[in-house]
Design an enzyme around this catalytic site. Structure first.
Site, short mmCIF file in Angstrom:
data_model
loop_
_atom_site.label_atom_id
_atom_site.label_comp_id
_atom_site.label_asym_id
_atom_site.label_seq_id
_atom_site.Cartn_x
_atom_site.Cartn_y
_atom_site.Cartn_z
N ASN A 7 -30.43 6.56 -2.92
CA ASN A 7 -31.07 7.56 -3.77
C ASN A 7 -30.86 7.11 -5.21
OD1 ASN A 7 -31.90 9.80 -5.16
ND2 ASN A 7 -30.26 11.15 -4.43
N TRP A 8 -31.95 6.60 -5.80
CA TRP A 8 -31.82 6.07 -7.16
C TRP A 8 -31.72 7.17 -8.21
CZ3 TRP A 8 -36.02 1.59 -7.15
CH2 TRP A 8 -35.49 0.50 -6.44
N LYS A 9 -32.06 8.40 -7.81
CA LYS A 9 -32.07 9.53 -8.76
C LYS A 9 -32.95 9.16 -9.96
CE LYS A 9 -27.65 10.85 -6.92
NZ LYS A 9 -26.38 11.52 -7.07
N HIS A 89 -31.33 18.21 -2.13
CA HIS A 89 -30.16 17.55 -2.72
C HIS A 89 -29.40 18.56 -3.59
CE1 HIS A 89 -27.70 14.87 -5.11
NE2 HIS A 89 -27.90 13.95 -4.17
N GLU A 91 -28.16 18.34 -6.38
CA GLU A 91 -28.57 18.36 -7.79
C GLU A 91 -29.82 19.22 -7.96
OE1 GLU A 91 -28.61 14.12 -8.36
OE2 GLU A 91 -26.43 14.11 -8.16
N GLU A 159 -23.35 15.96 2.36
CA GLU A 159 -22.90 15.49 1.05
C GLU A 159 -22.05 16.56 0.37
OE1 GLU A 159 -25.60 12.11 -0.44
OE2 GLU A 159 -26.40 13.98 -1.20
N GLY A 165 -20.92 11.25 -6.82
CA GLY A 165 -20.81 10.63 -8.14
C GLY A 165 -19.43 10.77 -8.76
N SER A 203 -20.06 9.15 -2.95
CA SER A 203 -19.22 8.04 -3.38
C SER A 203 -19.03 6.96 -2.31
CB SER A 203 -17.86 8.55 -3.87
OG SER A 203 -18.04 9.38 -5.00
N GLY A 224 -25.83 7.07 -3.50
CA GLY A 224 -26.38 7.22 -4.84
C GLY A 224 -26.08 6.01 -5.70
N GLY A 225 -24.99 6.10 -6.48
CA GLY A 225 -24.64 5.05 -7.44
C GLY A 225 -24.73 3.63 -6.91
P1 PGA Z 1 -23.11 8.94 -4.94
O1 PGA Z 1 -24.38 9.92 -4.71
O2 PGA Z 1 -23.15 7.90 -3.86
O3 PGA Z 1 -23.34 8.36 -6.31
O4 PGA Z 1 -21.90 9.78 -4.86
C1 PGA Z 1 -24.73 10.34 -3.43
C2 PGA Z 1 -25.97 11.20 -3.50
O5 PGA Z 1 -26.10 11.98 -4.44
O6 PGA Z 1 -26.81 11.14 -2.60
#
Ligand code: PGA
Length: 246
Positions: A7-9, A89, A91, A159, A165, A203, A224-225
């Site tokens: 997930n590049w966000k 998600h 967010e 998640e 993150g 993470s 994500g990251g």
């Molecule tokens: P992260 O993000 O790997 O940076 O913790 C995961 C996500 O939000 O899907």
């Protein structure tokens, strides 16, 4: 089968996408699906990337079509030949006040166009500390899967919000127990024979992915990251293959 989704966000530039496409051309065995959820405006720029992995986006409108400025419909995603879309998600739930009902409508729109929904669920730190994780997950799953098509695949990503993150990955014990719990809940909601596929996200890194991949209730990861870096992302894929072999 194992599943790895990135997930590049709201990250990456055209130059970074080109580099990622080049660096991610790694031959992977056929028992792993790898995909990335890119910012919608970059779908065209990911054409070459789409040749070696699944391509998806991070959000879809709950509406079919019409005067909804700034929204993107499931029909449009189908036109672009996208494979999957992330929904719910934390967010989106947190910053954009997305409700369980909206998430469920989004899943229905995706199902209408045969785009695989990856539904994110997870508890906040406060809920975790109050030991409300299972309760929160049950209510998210029940609300999000209300009246969806039970004959189409939906992938769940567990998640924990406190692990996203933050570098604080959930312990193997928690991940194993909760992914297993989600599978049981999925069977209750979608039927005993439903193929419950559950990913862990929060993470995930090249360093911790091997031991997490060995957990039998974990079918893969949503990253994500570390998904913004092709080398790290592919090293997670390799760990998953190795972990799956046990
Ligand atoms: P992260 O993000 O790997 O940076 O913790 C995961 C996500 O939000 O899907």
């Amino acid at each position: 089968m194992k599943y790895l989704f990135g997930n590049w966000k709201m990250n990456m530039s055209l130059a970074e996408i080109k580099a990622f496409t080049r660096q991610s051309k790694v031959k992977l065995p056929s028992n792993i699906y790898v995909g990335v959820a890119v910012p919608s405006v970059y779908v065209g720029a990911c054409e070459k990337l789409h040749k070696n992995m699944l391509l998806g986006v991070q959000n879809v409108s709950e509406y079919q079509k019409g005067a909804y400025t700034g929204e993107i419909s499931a029909n449009m995603l189908r036109d672009l030949d996208l494979d999957f879309c992330i929904v719910g998600h934390s967010e989106r739930r947190g910053y954009f006040n997305e409700t369980n009902t909206q998430v469920s409508e989004k899943i229905k729109r995706l199902q209408e166009y045969d785009i695989l929904p990856i539904l994110c669920v997870g508890e906040t730190l406060k809920q975790y500390e109050k030991q409300e994780t299972k309760q929160v997950l049950s209510s998210q799953l029940a609300g999000n899967l209300d009246n969806v098509d039970k004959f189409k695949q939906i992938i769940i990503a567990y998640e924990p919000v406190w692990a996203i993150g933050t570098g604080k990955v959930a312990s193997e014990e928690i991940v194993a127990e909760i992914c297993d719990y989600i599978k049981q809940e999925m069977h209750k909601i979608m039927g005993q024979n439903y193929p419950a596929i559950v990913l862990y996200g929060g993470s995930v890194s090249p360093e911790n992915s091997l031991s997490l991949a060995k957990l039998p209730s974990v079918d893969g990861f949503l990253v994500g990251g570390a998904s913004q870096n092709a080398e790290k992302f592919m090293s997670i894929a390799k760990n998953m293959i190795q972990g799956g072999e046990k």
